[in-house]
Design a protein around this motif. Structure first.
Motif, PDB file in Angstrom:
ATOM      1  N   ALA A  79     -40.058  86.054  45.528  1.00 50.23           N
ATOM      2  CA  ALA A  79     -39.322  84.800  45.304  1.00 50.23           C
ATOM      3  C   ALA A  79     -39.069  84.143  46.643  1.00 50.23           C
ATOM      4  O   ALA A  79     -39.151  84.793  47.685  1.00 50.23           O
ATOM      5  CB  ALA A  79     -37.980  85.093  44.629  1.00 50.23           C
ATOM      6  N   ASN A  97     -40.734  80.324  42.416  1.00 45.06           N
ATOM      7  CA  ASN A  97     -39.789  81.019  41.531  1.00 45.06           C
ATOM      8  C   ASN A  97     -40.045  80.738  40.053  1.00 45.06           C
ATOM      9  O   ASN A  97     -39.745  81.587  39.207  1.00 45.06           O
ATOM     10  CB  ASN A  97     -38.350  80.654  41.907  1.00 45.06           C
ATOM     11  N   THR A 101     -43.477  83.052  38.795  1.00 40.34           N
ATOM     12  CA  THR A 101     -42.965  84.014  37.805  1.00 40.34           C
ATOM     13  C   THR A 101     -43.768  83.930  36.512  1.00 40.34           C
ATOM     14  O   THR A 101     -44.139  84.953  35.920  1.00 40.34           O
ATOM     15  CB  THR A 101     -41.459  83.747  37.563  1.00 40.34           C
ATOM     16  N   ALA A 120     -33.667  88.752  38.488  1.00 37.20           N
ATOM     17  CA  ALA A 120     -32.946  87.500  38.245  1.00 37.20           C
ATOM     18  C   ALA A 120     -31.745  87.455  39.193  1.00 37.20           C
ATOM     19  O   ALA A 120     -31.599  88.316  40.062  1.00 37.20           O
ATOM     20  CB  ALA A 120     -32.501  87.443  36.789  1.00 37.20           C
ATOM     21  N   SER A 121     -30.899  86.451  39.034  1.00 36.92           N
ATOM     22  CA  SER A 121     -29.813  86.267  40.012  1.00 36.92           C
ATOM     23  C   SER A 121     -28.472  85.977  39.359  1.00 36.92           C
ATOM     24  O   SER A 121     -28.393  85.233  38.374  1.00 36.92           O
ATOM     25  CB  SER A 121     -30.182  85.105  40.944  1.00 36.92           C
ATOM     26  N   TYR A 145     -32.028  76.883  42.896  1.00 39.62           N
ATOM     27  CA  TYR A 145     -32.329  78.323  42.894  1.00 39.62           C
ATOM     28  C   TYR A 145     -31.797  78.989  41.618  1.00 39.62           C
ATOM     29  O   TYR A 145     -32.492  79.780  40.976  1.00 39.62           O
ATOM     30  CB  TYR A 145     -31.709  78.980  44.131  1.00 39.62           C
ATOM     31  N   LYS A 149     -34.152  80.854  38.773  1.00 38.21           N
ATOM     32  CA  LYS A 149     -34.015  82.267  38.418  1.00 38.21           C
ATOM     33  C   LYS A 149     -33.675  82.431  36.935  1.00 38.21           C
ATOM     34  O   LYS A 149     -34.102  83.375  36.279  1.00 38.21           O
ATOM     35  CB  LYS A 149     -32.957  82.919  39.308  1.00 38.21           C
ATOM     36  N   SER A 169     -34.745  91.678  32.406  1.00 36.62           N
ATOM     37  CA  SER A 169     -34.235  90.942  33.568  1.00 36.62           C
ATOM     38  C   SER A 169     -32.977  91.608  34.109  1.00 36.62           C
ATOM     39  O   SER A 169     -32.102  92.001  33.343  1.00 36.62           O
ATOM     40  CB  SER A 169     -33.888  89.498  33.180  1.00 36.62           C
ATOM     41  N   ARG A 171     -29.885  90.741  36.713  1.00 38.15           N
ATOM     42  CA  ARG A 171     -29.250  89.732  37.590  1.00 38.15           C
ATOM     43  C   ARG A 171     -28.678  90.438  38.813  1.00 38.15           C
ATOM     44  O   ARG A 171     -27.628  91.085  38.742  1.00 38.15           O
ATOM     45  CB  ARG A 171     -28.133  88.998  36.849  1.00 38.15           C
TER      46      ARG A 171
END
Ligand code: UD1
Length: 317
Positions: A79, A97, A101, A120-121, A145, A149, A169, A171
């Motif tokens: 990323a 991203n 992805t 993920a974030s 961003y 994500k 996923s 985070r």
């Protein structure tokens, strides 16, 4: 897990990816995909002879496909990170991203990959009224961003429901530890704090410093990635990968000064655009479904990380 399994790590030369590579080498063979934009070959130094390395950009679907085909698990960590970077220069982060992805998920689905674990974030939550942040909360992204994500999560989930790909996923919540690069203006705050501390310089804190983060040690995150690749009944889902703690920047900077016995008051600058005020993970679902067990306390993690930066400085002398 089958012995001799083949694992692919996108972003495997990066800070988190290179730690994951070391975790996976105990469990099978490891293939790294990285275009060395923010990753560095030096991050893989002592394991370089044990891995297969491909200098591939995930925007380049045709180059990805043969590398990914037939892998047991793809850990997708490649990323362009950073909230401010995505605001100042949104095109590359959008392309890597989101499009990147998509390319990774598509190559995995078409290439018969058993599972994808996607990084993920926590930024997807944005500013929630309630802490800690639980997976059932509505996302409120505040930056490109965060949107990017989040979209990756949605794609991962849809690749499961539409194409049967087992995608999970995680985070990530403000990961820190050895090998985090402190040299970019977009570097993670703890790497910048470490650098300043060792140089006996004051860091800049954006805003009043009372914003908080759930700083999570990199080895705990790598271990959770592994667990997410093995757990059953988790395909198509998203989990928090945090510690469950909440520390303000002021408190962390104070802790670091105490560890070194120095007095270096921080400078303060304006609040950064897109910045989330408070962040803390509810870890219950990850503990229940993935067997998450973060082990490294903030004091221990800061100590280990600081020691690593000190060794790096000595080597550079
Ligand atoms: C965000 C995400 C994180 C993600 C990361 C990727 C949240 C809560 N977290 O991290 O999950 O992995 O992006 O890049 O959205 N700061 C300073 N001085 C500095 C640098 C930063 O005060 O020199 C402050 C920032 O304004 C922020 C905090 O430190 O309040 C953390 O910043 P940073 O380390 O860049 O991470 P996030 O943006 O929180």
């Amino acid at each position: 897990m089958t012995t001799g399994a083949r694992f692919v790590v996108t972003g495997g030369a990066g800070f988190i990816g290179s730690t994951l590579v070391r975790t996976l080498l105990k469990r099978g063979s490891v293939v790294v995909i990285d275009n060395l934009l923010t990753g560095k070959e030096a991050n893989l130094q002592e394991v370089r002879g044990q891995i297969e390395f491909h200098n591939v950009d995930i925007r380049h679907a045709a180059a990805l496909e043969p590398v990914i085909r037939g892998a047991d698990t793809v850990f997708h960590l490649a990323a362009i990170p950073s909230v401010p970077r995505s605001i100042e220069d949104p095109v590359p982060s959008h392309e890597v991203n989101i499009d990147g992805t998509f390319n990774v998920l598509r190559a995995a689905a078409q290439g018969g990959v058993r599972r994808v674990v996607y990084a993920a974030s926590s930024s997807g939550y944005g500013d929630t009224e309630v802490l800690p942040k639980t997976e059932t909360m509505a996302p409120l992204p505040k930056s490109p961003y965060a949107v990017q994500k989040l979209l990756g999560e949605y794609y991962a989930s849809v690749f499961h429901s539409c194409y049967g790909l087992e995608a999970v996923s995680l985070r990530f919540f403000n990961v820190y530890g050895p090998r985090q690069d402190p040299t970019s203006p977009y570097s993670g705050v703890l790497s910048l704090f470490m650098k300043h501390l060792l140089e006996r310089a004051s860091p800049t804190i954006f805003g009043d410093g009372e914003q908080s983060r759930d700083f999570t040690y990199v080895e705990d995150v790598a271990e959770l990635c592994w667990k997410a690749s093995q757990a059953s009944g988790v395909a198509g889902k998203m989990y928090n990968a945090g510690n469950g703690n909440q520390y303000t920047l002021n408190r962390i900077w104070k802790l670091l000064q105490e560890m070194e016995g120095v007095d270096l008051p921080a400078r303060h600058g304006p609040v950064r655009g897109g910045d989330v005020r408070h962040s803390q993970a509810d870890t219950a679902a990850a503990i229940r479904d993935l067997g998450h067990s973060p082990r490294v306390t903030i004091e221990e993690g800061l100590r280990r990380t600081l020691e690593w930066y000190r060794q790096m400085e000595k080597k550079a002398e």
